[in-house]
Design an enzyme around this catalytic site. Structure first.
Site, PDB file in Angstrom:
ATOM      1  CG  ASP A  38     -46.278 -22.601  -8.463  1.00 52.02           C
ATOM      2  OD1 ASP A  38     -45.188 -22.884  -7.925  1.00 52.02           O
ATOM      3  OD2 ASP A  38     -45.964 -21.189  -8.465  1.00 52.02           O
ATOM      4  CB  SER A  89     -43.703 -17.747  -7.466  1.00 49.51           C
ATOM      5  OG  SER A  89     -43.954 -19.552  -6.829  1.00 49.51           O
ATOM      6  CB  THR A 142     -46.807 -17.533 -10.741  1.00 55.60           C
ATOM      7  OG1 THR A 142     -45.974 -18.002  -9.515  1.00 55.60           O
ATOM      8  CG2 THR A 142     -46.785 -17.934 -12.398  1.00 55.60           C
ATOM      9  CG  HIS A 292     -44.107 -25.744  -0.910  1.00 56.71           C
ATOM     10  ND1 HIS A 292     -43.297 -25.642  -0.438  1.00 56.71           N
ATOM     11  CD2 HIS A 292     -44.954 -25.265  -1.529  1.00 56.71           C
ATOM     12  CE1 HIS A 292     -42.339 -24.165  -0.761  1.00 56.71           C
ATOM     13  NE2 HIS A 292     -43.338 -24.363  -1.767  1.00 56.71           N
ATOM     14  CG  ASP A 332     -42.525 -21.319 -10.525  1.00 55.22           C
ATOM     15  OD1 ASP A 332     -43.026 -21.959 -10.930  1.00 55.22           O
ATOM     16  OD2 ASP A 332     -43.638 -20.266  -9.195  1.00 55.22           O
ATOM     17  CG  HIS A 433     -39.158 -22.856  -3.788  1.00 48.30           C
ATOM     18  ND1 HIS A 433     -39.999 -21.656  -4.145  1.00 48.30           N
ATOM     19  CD2 HIS A 433     -40.436 -23.793  -3.943  1.00 48.30           C
ATOM     20  CE1 HIS A 433     -40.772 -21.276  -4.049  1.00 48.30           C
ATOM     21  NE2 HIS A 433     -40.862 -22.770  -3.598  1.00 48.30           N
TER      22      HIS A 433
END
Length: 525
Positions: A38, A89, A142, A292, A332, A433
């Site tokens: 991820d 995600s 996810t 993040h 993702d 993201h």
């Protein structure tokens, strides 16, 4: 003519591109393994590789070392959601689980709120066994997109209910390992994150699951060889996400690699002597969370663990224990906009992996320690924390800033990370993201019969989900129709939240209501 159910269109599945159609009859004994790192972009793999090369060279073993994931690169994926170029995600995960585009926040539903059948659900319906292994909450976006359907990913209490079988399909996951215990405990229990008194693990046991919540329960599976390892089980080890690998206490939490090995052994035993095999999704969840937080130490060690898992999965494929097996791996989305390199004070282009070699804990872990500290020697305590992050020359300004933000663990996390950035000459572009394409990995023991060549090059992320469905000969539309049957109207309205979605849009006020109801920090997505 467009098919509708309850007056709304059924989620559309993309037309198969010529290169995406399986060229051979689907092998019912084939067992795709789906590994999702991820929040993992191409730069993150290069970052971990550079670090590993530095360590290898210092040990006198040469500099040109590659990591396991480097050896199986076959293409790249585009990741946009239906409503934005920058996916989350849940939207990207739905592309992999249902092979459709949807909006950010949607969990295995289309833009009109109708559930879409997933590869895991279809595999289970056709006699395969199934597994999910993650280091996030097992109810996080996810993993959730493979077994649940809901208009807002933040409704994790409802997602927990669906995991144990509260859907029209009943239980569909045979092996589930991860974090997120708080969403399974009744609100009368300390540490619960539910708003009701339902005991979801107890409900799971009524559906036939063996459940456990600690390392001892996991160890009792004996690597999947114990009697309990041959029956469906759910293991949730932590209230929220599992610990970063660099912070993990092995006496309390298994690693992603340990969980993967045990899950594979269990699924292998469950399918012994049967025509159908198994489908498993393994997620290195917390690569994203460190992105993040702009925490390069946490990020690094999650990536190194992911590469260990890829190496083991490759060996497992080569062993032939599960017959002809295909390993597919891709993120993702990218997270953080990581870059390596800067201009040093002497004018040279540099980035210095050496600065990370003495780190002992993640920025998140150290920030939480400082937030809890109530002693009277804060400066010395902070110097010790900086040293555990690998910084042995923290200056007065860095100490003062940490003092001033003591009550904010998120700001402390960023502060530790930013302090390391200056020293290692690594930079982050964002706390969120990005729209960067992500790496696509594929491996099979018998490449000629694997169909992996159709994934070479650049593809939309829905094509990865479609590839898995084709390989197993899955009928996703049939599961979609069953989920959207009129007999499920109450579930569609009250649990899925179908009528809260209007052409891929859920109003912000509705999303805020959900967040308030669950009172949880969803920054890390």
């Amino acid at each position: 003519m467009e098919e509708t159910i309850s007056g709304l269109p059924i989620p559309r599945f993309p037309k198969e591109r010529t290169g995406m159609v399986s060229r051979r009859k689907a092998d019912p004994k084939g067992r795709p393994k789906f590994a999702i790192p991820d929040g993992f972009g191409p730069a993150s793999q290069a970052f971990a590789r550079d670090y590993s090369q530095y360590v290898n060279q210092k040990a006198g073993k040469g500099w040109n070392k590659v990591l396991p994931a480097d050896e199986h690169l076959i293409g790249s994926l585009r990741t946009r959601a239906s409503n934005t170029l920058v996916t989350d995600s849940s939207a990207s995960g739905t592309a992999y689980s249902c092979a459709i585009k949807t909006y950010n926040g949607a969990v295995a539903i289309g833009e009109d709120g109708n559930p879409c059948g997933t590869v895991l659900e279809a595999a289970k319906a056709q006699g395969f066994h199934t597994g999910l292994v993650v280091t996030s909450r097992i109810t996080h976006a996810t993993p959730a997109v493979f077994y649940s359907h809901i208009y807002d990913r933040d409704a994790e209490d409802k997602i927990a209910e669906m995991l144990v079988g509260n859907t029209p399909l009943g239980p569909v996951v045979d092996v589930a390992l991860g974090g997120g215990l708080a969403f399974f405990l009744p609100n009368t229990t300390d540490g619960s994150d539910r708003t009701d008194s339902r005991d979801i693990l107890a409900e799971g046991r009524k559906f036939g699951y063996h459940t456990f919540t600690d390392r001892a329960g996991f160890d009792a599976l004996n690597g999947g060889d114990a009697p309990a390892g041959k029956k469906p089980y759910i293991g949730v080890f932590t209230a929220s996400h599992m610990s970063y690998e660099i912070d993990r206490d092995p006496e309390k939490e298994p690693s992603l690699l340990e969980m993967t090995k045990t899950a594979l052994k269990s699924l292998e035993r469950m399918t012994a002597g049967k025509d159908k095999g198994f489908f498993i999704m393994v997620e290195a969840s917390r690569i994203d969370h460190a992105g993040h937080g702009n925490d390069m130490v946490g990020h690094l060690h999650e990536i190194l663990m992911y590469n260990q898992v890829i190496d083991y999965l490759k060996q497992y494929v080569d062993s032939g224990k599960a017959g002809e097996t295909i390993l597919i791996s891709h993120a993702d989305h990218e997270c953080g906009g990581l870059t390596m390199g800067g201009i040093a004070t002497n004018g040279e282009y540099l980035w210095e992996p050496e600065k990370l070699t003495k780190s002992k804990h993640s920025a998140s872990f150290l920030g939480s320690l400082w937030a809890k500290y109530d002693g009277d020697d804060g400066d010395n305590y902070l110097n010790g924390l900086f040293e555990q992050y690998g910084i042995f020359d923290a200056n007065a300004t860095e100490i003062a800033v940490a003092q001033s933000i003591k009550n904010s663990t998120s700001l402390l996390e960023y502060h530790f990370g930013q302090s390391m950035e200056k020293r290692a000459l690594v930079r982050w572009a964002t706390l969120g993201h990005t729209a960067v394409d992500i790496n696509l990995l594929g491996y099979a023991r018998s490449h000629a019969d694997s169909n992996l060549d159709v994934l070479r090059g650049n593809h939309d992320n829905t094509e990865a989900g479609l590839f898995v469905a084709n390989q197993l000969g899955l009928d996703l539309p049939a599961i979609t129709k069953k989920l959207n049957s009129k007999v499920n109207e109450k579930w569609l309205v009250n649990e899925v939240g179908r009528d809260l979605v209007d052409n891929g849009v859920v109003t912000e006020s509705k999303r805020k209501l959900v967040r308030r109801a669950h009172g949880h920090d969803h920054t890390h997505a």
